[in-house]
Design an enzyme around this catalytic site. Sequence first.
Site, PDB file in Angstrom:
ATOM      1  N   VAL A   9       0.843  -1.196   0.000  1.00  0.00           N
ATOM      2  CA  VAL A   9       0.000   0.000   0.000  1.00  0.00           C
ATOM      3  C   VAL A   9       0.877   1.245   0.000  1.00  0.00           C
ATOM      4  O   VAL A   9       1.890   1.297   0.703  1.00  0.00           O
ATOM      5  CB  VAL A   9      -0.903   0.023   1.257  1.00  0.00           C
ATOM      6  CG1 VAL A   9      -1.755   1.270   1.290  1.00  0.00           C
ATOM      7  CG2 VAL A   9      -1.762  -1.209   1.330  1.00  0.00           C
ATOM      8  N   CYS A  10       0.477   2.231  -0.796  1.00  0.00           N
ATOM      9  CA  CYS A  10       1.099   3.558  -0.747  1.00  0.00           C
ATOM     10  C   CYS A  10      -0.028   4.584  -0.843  1.00  0.00           C
ATOM     11  O   CYS A  10      -1.194   4.223  -0.678  1.00  0.00           O
ATOM     12  CB  CYS A  10       2.136   3.719  -1.856  1.00  0.00           C
ATOM     13  SG  CYS A  10       1.447   3.668  -3.515  1.00  0.00           S
ATOM     14  N   GLU A  11       0.285   5.818  -1.120  1.00  0.00           N
ATOM     15  CA  GLU A  11      -0.746   6.854  -1.148  1.00  0.00           C
ATOM     16  C   GLU A  11      -1.696   6.686  -2.341  1.00  0.00           C
ATOM     17  O   GLU A  11      -2.897   6.783  -2.194  1.00  0.00           O
ATOM     18  CB  GLU A  11      -0.110   8.240  -1.165  1.00  0.00           C
ATOM     19  CG  GLU A  11      -1.090   9.378  -0.983  1.00  0.00           C
ATOM     20  CD  GLU A  11      -1.816   9.358   0.361  1.00  0.00           C
ATOM     21  OE1 GLU A  11      -2.968   9.835   0.398  1.00  0.00           O
ATOM     22  OE2 GLU A  11      -1.263   8.887   1.360  1.00  0.00           O
TER      23      GLU A  11
END
Length: 137
Positions: free
Chosen positions: A96-98
Amino acid sequence: MNFLTQIDNLALIALMLVTGTALFLPTLSTLISGKGLSPTEATIWINRRKAAVIDLRPEGEFKAGHLPGAKYVPSNEIATRIEKLKLDRKNPLILVCETGASSRKAVAEVQKLGFAEVATLDGGVQAWQAAALPLVK
């Protein structure tokens, strides 16, 4: 009349090629960059398949709010930090990232570490929030 039939056939063949290409592009994208999950699919993976969640965002963003159960791993230290977490490589892993862009770049590196199934959260934390799913602080 025969000439018009040939034009119709060419048009149908062209339509078939364009449609086939459009259907295959998402598959090709998945093969290249790993599987992308919607927030709903990610929730199912977490709850039913015991997927681990790795958050690659900067530490300040992680502390401000992250997916439930997510572990913080800086994207530039992913190989060494994942080893320290001692995750079961048989269980799925969600990166997960932004927005989903950074996590897609990390998929190949994580797969090299021996994880059988690696996916990214399409749209990242932004998509998670847009789906009105909770973040933990």
